[in-house]
Design an enzyme around this catalytic site. Structure first.
Site, PDB file in Angstrom:
ATOM      1  N   GLY A   5       0.697  -1.120   0.006  1.00 22.73           N
ATOM      2  CA  GLY A   5       0.013  -0.093  -0.136  1.00 22.73           C
ATOM      3  C   GLY A   5       0.759   1.462   0.054  1.00 22.73           C
ATOM      4  O   GLY A   5       1.997   1.247  -0.460  1.00 22.73           O
ATOM      5  N   ILE A   6       0.294   2.173   0.679  1.00 24.02           N
ATOM      6  CA  ILE A   6       0.919   3.595   0.544  1.00 24.02           C
ATOM      7  C   ILE A   6       1.168   4.030   2.163  1.00 24.02           C
ATOM      8  O   ILE A   6       0.258   3.648   2.921  1.00 24.02           O
ATOM      9  CB  ILE A   6       0.202   4.637  -0.294  1.00 24.02           C
ATOM     10  CG1 ILE A   6       1.006   5.806  -0.115  1.00 24.02           C
ATOM     11  CG2 ILE A   6      -0.934   5.218   0.509  1.00 24.02           C
ATOM     12  CD1 ILE A   6       0.554   6.920  -1.280  1.00 24.02           C
ATOM     13  N   GLY A   7       2.317   4.739   2.486  1.00 25.71           N
ATOM     14  CA  GLY A   7       2.400   5.171   3.857  1.00 25.71           C
ATOM     15  C   GLY A   7       3.525   4.746   4.592  1.00 25.71           C
ATOM     16  O   GLY A   7       4.640   4.329   3.519  1.00 25.71           O
ATOM     17  N   ALA A   8       4.070   5.357   5.656  1.00 24.21           N
ATOM     18  CA  ALA A   8       5.276   5.232   6.221  1.00 24.21           C
ATOM     19  C   ALA A   8       5.703   3.806   6.346  1.00 24.21           C
ATOM     20  O   ALA A   8       6.825   3.361   5.923  1.00 24.21           O
ATOM     21  CB  ALA A   8       5.036   5.789   7.502  1.00 24.21           C
ATOM     22  N   ILE A   9       4.983   2.778   6.558  1.00 21.04           N
ATOM     23  CA  ILE A   9       5.349   1.455   6.572  1.00 21.04           C
ATOM     24  C   ILE A   9       5.613   0.815   5.328  1.00 21.04           C
ATOM     25  O   ILE A   9       6.781   0.253   5.191  1.00 21.04           O
ATOM     26  CB  ILE A   9       4.369   0.402   7.293  1.00 21.04           C
ATOM     27  CG1 ILE A   9       4.396   0.725   8.916  1.00 21.04           C
ATOM     28  CG2 ILE A   9       4.586  -0.989   7.348  1.00 21.04           C
ATOM     29  CD1 ILE A   9       3.370   0.032   9.777  1.00 21.04           C
ATOM     30  N   GLU A  52      -2.357  -3.085  -6.351  1.00 19.73           N
ATOM     31  CA  GLU A  52      -3.621  -2.328  -6.135  1.00 19.73           C
ATOM     32  C   GLU A  52      -2.926  -0.620  -6.637  1.00 19.73           C
ATOM     33  O   GLU A  52      -3.443  -0.037  -7.192  1.00 19.73           O
ATOM     34  CB  GLU A  52      -4.554  -2.431  -5.642  1.00 19.73           C
ATOM     35  CG  GLU A  52      -4.313  -1.967  -4.213  1.00 19.73           C
ATOM     36  CD  GLU A  52      -5.530  -2.377  -3.353  1.00 19.73           C
ATOM     37  OE1 GLU A  52      -5.818  -1.608  -2.334  1.00 19.73           O
ATOM     38  OE2 GLU A  52      -5.825  -3.524  -3.392  1.00 19.73           O
ATOM     39  N   GLY A 108      -8.414  -3.898  -0.825  1.00 21.84           N
ATOM     40  CA  GLY A 108      -7.954  -5.108  -1.421  1.00 21.84           C
ATOM     41  C   GLY A 108      -7.092  -5.952  -0.474  1.00 21.84           C
ATOM     42  O   GLY A 108      -6.530  -6.837  -0.996  1.00 21.84           O
TER      43      GLY A 108
END
Length: 428
Positions: free
Chosen positions: A210-214, A233, A331
């Site tokens: 996904g998206i973000g810091a992790i 995705e 998803g």
């Protein structure tokens, strides 16, 4: 038939009548100019319903003065809709992201008008949905009419996201910058999680994230890997860095080898410039991207997702904080199941061990009342925190509890042991 060429966004959305069900293009392609105009136009209409995934910069439609005029129906919540969802002024529909297009194409969910943002038409009269195909292609195929913002700054992308100019009812053209999401700054916790997840990634894996810091931290830790592929995705700058390093070359994939497969992109202008007219990046209908039967065809799929909370039996909550809707099903299960069925596939739930500034353990004995189970305990595989990783596949409940307590924050381990004993009568 040629569309109506409008001189303002307000003129374009004036075709929308009371009682209509609308779909808006989402993510980085959110048609902000048209939606801002809709916020004004809706005040002269009644009972509009706006279907959407996560929207960027559409806060104007969350104004309280729109009650009775427009109501959000969200397949995924975000900043513009979270407050409305949590106070009951918007509707949340739990659904796998892969099934949203099916909902439209089957006729179960009607769409009167699709509101989209596209590139200018090419010499063949074809516009591109650009950096976000997701469920918008399906919405356009079934909508009674399409209203489009033609934006010269929208990249022309390869794959499924094409719509002929003649299919559009009304167009408004204006050059407008797309929303950007720079790479998240890595803090010590995110970087520790990233390093732990990177230990589980093998050369030749096909990644989803996904998206973000992790996710950004995970990607930043993969610079020494080889022959990675991408079928995801969401495509962001962290992936682009690995492409430029030669780490991602998609050479081991069996579905679209040599190409990045994605449903939407969100990142910097550098990312948008990269995907513009780039045949090595395919933007596909999310019904295809997130189809478990397609995902599993690639070997060694590595699905990397996150959670808001999990219990010691392995149940994953990713869409709510107790009863308060925070995001959506998305998803996650599409890819966790696809990875589980892939030859050599694995899935990871990666999350910080605590929330609320360290006051709350994200690993709980039981989920908070009302918390939604997005991934069942029968599907969970690896769980990662900054304190390590554990493999829950094939583990009993008590074995899971012991393993998860070991990667919980030290401040909460004794409490978790005590609560587990009280609940199951078993010492961990």
């Amino acid at each position: 038939m040629a569309p109506i060429v409008c001189t303002s966004a307000l003129e374009a959305v004036s075709l929308i009548q009371s009682g209509e069900t609308l779909w808006t293009h989402s993510m980085g392609a959110t048609p902000k100019l048209l939606l801002n105009a809709l916020a004004e136009h809706a005040l002269s209409r009644q009972d509009l319903t706006l279907l959407q995934l996560h929207t960027e910069g559409a806060e104007s439609l969350s104004n309280d003065n729109l009650k009775g005029h427009l109501r959000h129906r969200c397949f995924f919540g975000g900043m513009p809709t979270r407050r409305l969802l949590q106070q009951g002024d918007a509707d949340y529909v739990p659904i796998f992201l892969s099934e949203v297009p099916k909902l439209f194409r089957s006729g179960e969910q009607k769409i009167d008008t699709a509101i989209i943002q596209v590139s200018p038409p090419d010499k063949h009269g074809i516009c591109s949905l650009g950096i976000s195909v997701e469920a918008t292609l399906a919405a356009c195929q079934v909508a009674g009419k399409i209203i489009a913002h033609i934006n010269p700054q929208m990249p022309r992308t390869h794959g499924d996201g094409f719509i002929h100019y003649s299919k559009i009812a009304a167009v408004y053209e204006e050059s407008s910058a797309l929303p950007q999401h720079p790479l998240a700054a890595s803090d010590a916790v995110s970087l520790a999680i990233g390093n732990n997840v990177a230990e589980l990634v093998r050369d030749g894996d096909c990644l989803q994230m996904g998206i973000g810091a992790i996710p950004d931290a995970v990607l930043s830790c993969l610079g020494n890997h080889k022959d990675l592929g991408i079928h995801t995705e969401l495509f962001s700058d962290g992936v682009l860095n690995l492409v430029e390093l030669g780490v991602v070359n998609n050479s081991k994939k069996k579905v679209h080898p040599g190409k990045i497969v994605t449903g939407f992109a969100l990142g910097s202008q550098r990312l948008y410039d990269y995907v513009d007219d780039n045949p090595s990046v395919i933007f596909m209908d999310i019904e295809q991207v997130n189809d478990t039967a397609i995902i599993r065809k690639n070997p060694n799929v590595m699905a990397i997702n996150s959670a808001l909370q999990l219990d010691i039996s392995g149940q994953i909550c990713a869409d709510s904080l107790g009863t308060k809707i925070y995001s959506g099903v998305g998803g996650q299960m599409d890819f966790i199941r696809g990875a589980g069925l892939s030859e050599g596939g694995r899935s990871v739930i990666a999350l910080p061990s605590t929330a609320s500034g360290g006051k709350v353990s994200r690993i709980a004995t039981v989920l908070s009342p009302g918390a939604g189970v997005v991934t069942t305990r029968a599907h969970v595989h690896y769980v990662v925190t900054e304190y390590g990783y554990v493999n829950l596949r094939g583990r009993s409940l008590i074995e899971r509890a012991r393993a998860l307590i070991d990667i919980a924050h030290p401040d909460f381990r004794e409490q978790l042991c005590r609560e587990t004993f009280d609940m199951w009568g078993l010492s961990v």
